[in-house]
Design an enzyme around this catalytic site. Sequence first.
Site, short mmCIF file in Angstrom:
data_model
loop_
_atom_site.label_atom_id
_atom_site.label_comp_id
_atom_site.label_asym_id
_atom_site.label_seq_id
_atom_site.Cartn_x
_atom_site.Cartn_y
_atom_site.Cartn_z
CB CYS A 1 -0.91 0.00 1.23
SG CYS A 1 -2.03 1.42 1.28
CG ASP B 1 -0.71 4.12 5.30
OD1 ASP B 1 0.18 4.71 5.95
OD2 ASP B 1 -1.89 4.04 5.67
NE ARG C 1 -0.66 5.21 8.69
CZ ARG C 1 -1.95 5.06 9.01
NH1 ARG C 1 -2.34 5.29 10.25
NH2 ARG C 1 -2.82 4.67 8.11
CG HIS D 1 -1.58 -1.16 5.89
ND1 HIS D 1 -2.05 -0.14 6.68
CD2 HIS D 1 -1.76 -0.75 4.61
CE1 HIS D 1 -2.48 0.84 5.91
NE2 HIS D 1 -2.32 0.51 4.65
CB CYS E 1 -5.64 -0.50 4.62
SG CYS E 1 -5.34 0.06 2.93
CO CO Z 1 -3.37 1.21 3.05
#
Ligand code: CO
Length: 209
Positions: free
Chosen positions: A42, A44, A46, A98, A101
């Site tokens: 992803c 993301d 993080r 994750h 998400c």
């Molecule tokens: Co995500």
Amino acid sequence: MKELKKLFQNNRNWVKEKTGENPNYFKSLADAQDPLYLWFGCSDSRVPANEIVGLEPGELFVSRNVANVFPHTDFNCLSVLEYAVNILKVQHVIVCGHYGCGGVKAAMEEHPLGLVDNWLRHIRDVYAKHKGEIEALEDNTKRYRRLVELNVRQQVLNVCHTTILQEAWHKKKPITVHGWVYDLESGYLEDLNCCYTSLEQVESIYKMR
Ligand code: CO
């Protein structure tokens, strides 16, 4: 601007640190990359792929998009996969989702976000396919976590269904496709045990020849 100056300063410090440890660090990296692994994750911020698995630049080929989706006809995903399998000769393809998400969460909600809603349709397809199982779970947190896992499993299958993977397996190339999930709250990775290593595991309707 001040913040961007900070990024350049960070870069200078990083170069200093790396060349301090090994004066040839960048020279040897510039010569070639030889990653054993391909990561589909992803976007993301993080979920930094290399850091999570403790790999250095040159060791992990990475592709990330919103909610780690691998659509059958996405030229970005397909190009990355083909290059990694046929040119770099990676031995492992990892699809990593994750918990927490935002993309998966949005796919469970009714609020329109814009263009990305079309992308997240792929996750709504996963929801629709497993609606019974998901809705049997008693609370929304569990449903959300389960959809994260089911999305990873589906994208693993999508990777396996490509002509690219099937050709590679047909030629007996040693490639394993893995489905993992990362927990933002603990930092731990979990293997979803949906490993694929050969053509025999591909469902007949998707199988070539
Ligand atoms: Co995500």
